[in-house]
Design a protein around this motif. Structure first.
Motif, PDB file in Angstrom:
ATOM      1  N   VAL A 228      62.125  43.369  27.859  1.00 50.24           N
ATOM      2  CA  VAL A 228      63.413  44.052  28.009  1.00 50.24           C
ATOM      3  C   VAL A 228      64.370  43.637  26.895  1.00 50.24           C
ATOM      4  CG1 VAL A 228      65.454  44.282  29.481  1.00 50.24           C
ATOM      5  CG2 VAL A 228      63.174  44.437  30.483  1.00 50.24           C
ATOM      6  N   ARG A 229      64.374  42.374  26.544  1.00 42.48           N
ATOM      7  CA  ARG A 229      65.253  41.929  25.458  1.00 42.48           C
ATOM      8  C   ARG A 229      64.868  42.601  24.149  1.00 42.48           C
ATOM      9  NH1 ARG A 229      64.580  36.754  27.835  1.00 42.48           N
ATOM     10  NH2 ARG A 229      63.234  36.095  26.123  1.00 42.48           N
ATOM     11  N   LEU A 248      60.696  52.867  22.310  1.00 44.27           N
ATOM     12  CA  LEU A 248      61.208  51.673  22.978  1.00 44.27           C
ATOM     13  C   LEU A 248      60.071  50.857  23.585  1.00 44.27           C
ATOM     14  CD1 LEU A 248      64.434  52.998  24.773  1.00 44.27           C
ATOM     15  CD2 LEU A 248      64.290  51.516  22.764  1.00 44.27           C
ATOM     16  N   ALA A 249      59.105  51.541  24.173  1.00 43.71           N
ATOM     17  CA  ALA A 249      57.962  50.833  24.754  1.00 43.71           C
ATOM     18  C   ALA A 249      57.165  50.111  23.677  1.00 43.71           C
ATOM     19  CB  ALA A 249      57.076  51.817  25.511  1.00 43.71           C
ATOM     20  N   MET A 250      57.011  50.772  22.511  1.00 40.06           N
ATOM     21  CA  MET A 250      56.295  50.124  21.406  1.00 40.06           C
ATOM     22  C   MET A 250      57.063  48.890  20.932  1.00 40.06           C
ATOM     23  SD  MET A 250      54.949  53.377  19.159  1.00 40.06           S
ATOM     24  CE  MET A 250      54.328  52.287  17.885  1.00 40.06           C
ATOM     25  N   ALA A 251      58.413  49.010  20.826  1.00 44.26           N
ATOM     26  CA  ALA A 251      59.219  47.871  20.396  1.00 44.26           C
ATOM     27  C   ALA A 251      59.128  46.729  21.401  1.00 44.26           C
ATOM     28  CB  ALA A 251      60.671  48.291  20.216  1.00 44.26           C
ATOM     29  N   ALA A 252      59.034  47.078  22.695  1.00 46.36           N
ATOM     30  CA  ALA A 252      58.958  46.064  23.750  1.00 46.36           C
ATOM     31  C   ALA A 252      57.542  45.506  23.909  1.00 46.36           C
ATOM     32  CB  ALA A 252      59.424  46.659  25.069  1.00 46.36           C
ATOM     33  N   ARG A 253      56.553  46.230  23.333  1.00 47.18           N
ATOM     34  CA  ARG A 253      55.147  45.835  23.375  1.00 47.18           C
ATOM     35  C   ARG A 253      54.561  45.906  24.788  1.00 47.18           C
ATOM     36  NH1 ARG A 253      55.856  40.443  19.568  1.00 47.18           N
ATOM     37  NH2 ARG A 253      57.115  41.472  17.973  1.00 47.18           N
ATOM     38  N   ILE A 254      55.048  46.884  25.559  1.00 46.10           N
ATOM     39  CA  ILE A 254      54.474  47.153  26.877  1.00 46.10           C
ATOM     40  C   ILE A 254      54.394  48.663  27.051  1.00 46.10           C
ATOM     41  CG2 ILE A 254      55.274  45.018  27.961  1.00 46.10           C
ATOM     42  CD1 ILE A 254      57.594  46.556  29.141  1.00 46.10           C
ATOM     43  N   ALA A 258      55.721  50.409  32.453  1.00 52.75           N
ATOM     44  CA  ALA A 258      56.119  49.018  32.671  1.00 52.75           C
ATOM     45  C   ALA A 258      57.549  48.773  32.180  1.00 52.75           C
ATOM     46  CB  ALA A 258      55.154  48.077  31.968  1.00 52.75           C
ATOM     47  N   LEU A 259      57.924  49.416  31.066  1.00 53.62           N
ATOM     48  CA  LEU A 259      59.273  49.256  30.541  1.00 53.62           C
ATOM     49  C   LEU A 259      60.305  49.853  31.500  1.00 53.62           C
ATOM     50  CD1 LEU A 259      61.066  48.336  28.152  1.00 53.62           C
ATOM     51  CD2 LEU A 259      60.816  50.647  27.227  1.00 53.62           C
ATOM     52  N   GLN A 260      60.029  51.048  32.005  1.00 51.26           N
ATOM     53  CA  GLN A 260      60.955  51.685  32.944  1.00 51.26           C
ATOM     54  C   GLN A 260      61.150  50.832  34.193  1.00 51.26           C
ATOM     55  OE1 GLN A 260      58.818  55.411  33.204  1.00 51.26           O
ATOM     56  NE2 GLN A 260      60.353  56.470  31.937  1.00 51.26           N
ATOM     57  N   LEU A 261      60.062  50.296  34.707  1.00 53.13           N
ATOM     58  CA  LEU A 261      60.141  49.448  35.893  1.00 53.13           C
ATOM     59  C   LEU A 261      60.928  48.177  35.597  1.00 53.13           C
ATOM     60  CD1 LEU A 261      59.350  48.821  38.798  1.00 53.13           C
ATOM     61  CD2 LEU A 261      57.201  47.856  37.935  1.00 53.13           C
ATOM     62  N   ALA A 262      60.703  47.566  34.434  1.00 52.94           N
ATOM     63  CA  ALA A 262      61.394  46.329  34.069  1.00 52.94           C
ATOM     64  C   ALA A 262      62.895  46.565  33.922  1.00 52.94           C
ATOM     65  CB  ALA A 262      60.812  45.767  32.776  1.00 52.94           C
ATOM     66  N   PHE A 263      63.277  47.682  33.290  1.00 51.58           N
ATOM     67  CA  PHE A 263      64.702  47.984  33.120  1.00 51.58           C
ATOM     68  C   PHE A 263      65.377  48.201  34.477  1.00 51.58           C
ATOM     69  CE2 PHE A 263      64.592  48.077  28.635  1.00 51.58           C
ATOM     70  CZ  PHE A 263      65.892  48.247  28.179  1.00 51.58           C
ATOM     71  N   ARG A 264      64.720  48.947  35.360  1.00 50.73           N
ATOM     72  CA  ARG A 264      65.316  49.201  36.677  1.00 50.73           C
ATOM     73  C   ARG A 264      65.443  47.905  37.483  1.00 50.73           C
ATOM     74  NH1 ARG A 264      66.628  54.040  38.131  1.00 50.73           N
ATOM     75  NH2 ARG A 264      65.700  55.895  37.190  1.00 50.73           N
ATOM     76  N   THR A 265      64.447  47.049  37.353  1.00 52.73           N
ATOM     77  CA  THR A 265      64.470  45.798  38.101  1.00 52.73           C
ATOM     78  C   THR A 265      65.521  44.833  37.564  1.00 52.73           C
ATOM     79  OG1 THR A 265      62.109  46.017  38.607  1.00 52.73           O
ATOM     80  CG2 THR A 265      63.072  43.818  38.817  1.00 52.73           C
ATOM     81  N   GLU A 266      65.623  44.718  36.244  1.00 52.12           N
ATOM     82  CA  GLU A 266      66.481  43.702  35.648  1.00 52.12           C
ATOM     83  C   GLU A 266      67.890  44.183  35.344  1.00 52.12           C
ATOM     84  OE1 GLU A 266      64.725  41.276  32.598  1.00 52.12           O
ATOM     85  OE2 GLU A 266      62.696  41.861  33.180  1.00 52.12           O
ATOM     86  N   LEU A 269      69.068  50.286  35.572  1.00 52.16           N
ATOM     87  CA  LEU A 269      69.166  51.572  34.904  1.00 52.16           C
ATOM     88  C   LEU A 269      67.932  51.796  34.045  1.00 52.16           C
ATOM     89  CD1 LEU A 269      71.777  51.285  32.009  1.00 52.16           C
ATOM     90  CD2 LEU A 269      70.726  49.355  33.091  1.00 52.16           C
ATOM     91  N   THR A 270      67.771  53.016  33.547  1.00 55.82           N
ATOM     92  CA  THR A 270      66.600  53.327  32.731  1.00 55.82           C
ATOM     93  C   THR A 270      66.848  52.898  31.291  1.00 55.82           C
ATOM     94  OG1 THR A 270      67.337  55.524  32.034  1.00 55.82           O
ATOM     95  CG2 THR A 270      66.229  55.359  34.182  1.00 55.82           C
ATOM     96  N   PRO A 271      65.792  52.775  30.490  1.00 55.08           N
ATOM     97  CA  PRO A 271      65.983  52.420  29.080  1.00 55.08           C
ATOM     98  C   PRO A 271      66.876  53.410  28.337  1.00 55.08           C
ATOM     99  CG  PRO A 271      63.686  52.128  29.700  1.00 55.08           C
ATOM    100  CD  PRO A 271      64.353  52.802  30.853  1.00 55.08           C
ATOM    101  N   LEU A 272      66.705  54.712  28.605  1.00 58.67           N
ATOM    102  CA  LEU A 272      67.512  55.704  27.893  1.00 58.67           C
ATOM    103  C   LEU A 272      68.956  55.700  28.376  1.00 58.67           C
ATOM    104  CD1 LEU A 272      65.017  58.673  27.473  1.00 58.67           C
ATOM    105  CD2 LEU A 272      65.613  56.847  25.853  1.00 58.67           C
ATOM    106  N   GLU A 273      69.196  55.339  29.629  1.00 61.44           N
ATOM    107  CA  GLU A 273      70.576  55.178  30.098  1.00 61.44           C
ATOM    108  C   GLU A 273      71.245  54.005  29.389  1.00 61.44           C
ATOM    109  OE1 GLU A 273      70.376  56.897  34.695  1.00 61.44           O
ATOM    110  OE2 GLU A 273      69.902  54.782  34.279  1.00 61.44           O
ATOM    111  N   TYR A 274      70.485  52.947  29.176  1.00 57.92           N
ATOM    112  CA  TYR A 274      71.029  51.803  28.441  1.00 57.92           C
ATOM    113  C   TYR A 274      71.363  52.211  27.006  1.00 57.92           C
ATOM    114  CZ  TYR A 274      71.487  47.317  26.151  1.00 57.92           C
ATOM    115  OH  TYR A 274      71.973  46.263  25.412  1.00 57.92           O
TER     116      TYR A 274
END
Length: 334
Positions: A228-229, A248-254, A258-266, A269-274
């Motif tokens: 996420v960072r 974004l997923a490529m930059a996060a390496r997941i 998995a990226l969408q779930l991580a953003f919502r959990t942490e 919001l979604t990555p694109l909302e951020y």
């Protein structure tokens, strides 16, 4: 001339010194809203000295930076003015007498803090003063870092700095920062200076009450996952470019899922909302720059620059975030 920090300093630079109080008034006009500045000397004798201990050596204020000054007055003066839209100032009266009125109310404290466009009148009797100047952009960026999103309004500090154990420690930190800056160490170690400045700013936000203290008390935990960072950093560095969820997923390496779930959990919001929040914050800062005469352009220019092509939807998003239309921000101080 009494000097606590700048005397013998290898790095302190003189901003103005002497006994021409007309020159002193002209100097204050460079730092504050110039049309509002009036300097009165009941007994126009004595001398003054303003030295800069740290920060970018430019007249006025660096909106994205932090500077410390030492002011010594061997005279009685009354200074009236208004803070610029770009700055906050912590005024620490080390010795001598002072009485400060902010927005027509007397502040019963030797230590005060002003904010953007604050009106004030200061009466000083042979004071030694430490001034901490912080750019409004720096404060807004720090709040965004703490909250994970742009603050919903301009931060306003309570003007009176009241003695508490936490504030006493912060004032000691400011003294240490000033002494260290005057020693020249920060010029030899910019990284140390950066860390110290962050400590000073975060400490002030945590110890001095302000209009966003409640939001800080409820601030979300910073994301713990490296993925996420990485994605957040990619959003901030590529906000002016087309960015897809796949990138974004490529930059996060997941994976995307998995990226969408991580953003919502942490972050909730979604990555694109951020990403959209990052872009809205850039829009807001650009519109403030236009309103303050530091940049040129239209609301449409700024919206398109940051990827908002549907202007009606953009206006709604902006109003929901900042409580006003983008056009109102662009003419805020015009």
């Amino acid at each position: 001339m009494r000097k606590r920090f700048s005397e013998g300093s290898p790095i302190a630079s003189t901003v103005v010194t002497g006994d021409d109080f007309g020159e002193l008034e002209h100097t204050f006009q460079a730092f504050l809203a110039p049309d509002t500045v009036k300097l009165h000397t009941p007994a126009p004798t004595g001398s003054f000295d303003i030295s800069q201990l740290s920060g970018l050596r430019i007249p006025g204020i660096d909106p994205g930076g932090l500077s410390v000054y030492e002011l010594t007055l061997d005279s009685d003066v009354v200074l009236q003015g208004e803070e610029t839209p770009d700055a906050y100032t912590v005024v620490v009266t080390l010795s001598g007498r002072s009485q400060i009125t902010i927005d027509d109310e007397v502040v019963p404290a030797r230590y005060v803090v002003t904010g953007p466009e604050t009106r004030f009148q200061s009466r000083y009797d042979h004071p030694d003063i430490l001034l901490l100047r912080m750019g409004s952009q720096l404060v807004a960026d720090t709040m965004r870092e703490r909250l994970g999103e742009a603050p919903t309004s301009t931060l306003r500090f309570d003007p009176a700095i009241v003695a508490t154990s936490g504030m006493d420690q912060w004032l000691t930190l400011l003294h240490t920062f000033s002494e260290t800056a005057a020693s020249g160490l920060f010029d030899r170690s910019p990284l140390a200076a950066s860390h110290f400045e962050k400590l000073l700013l975060h400490g002030l936000l945590d110890t001095q009450p302000h209009s966003l203290s409640g939001e800080l008390a409820e601030e979300r935990p910073r994301p713990k996952s490296t993925a996420v960072r990485r994605a957040m950093t990619y959003c901030e560095e590529h906000a002016a470019e087309p960015v897809s969820i796949g990138e974004l997923a490529m930059a996060a390496r997941i994976s995307v899922r998995a990226l969408q779930l991580a953003f919502r959990t942490e972050l909730g919001l979604t990555p694109l909302e951020y990403l959209r929040r990052i872009r809205l914050d850039h829009v807001h800062q650009d519109l403030l720059a236009i309103a303050q005469g530091r940049a040129e352009g239209t609301v449409t220019d700024v919206a398109l620059r940051w990827g908002f092509t549907h202007l009606g939807r953009f206006s709604g998003l902006y109003r929901d975030t900042y409580g006003k239309l983008p056009s109102e921000t662009a003419r805020l101080t015009a």
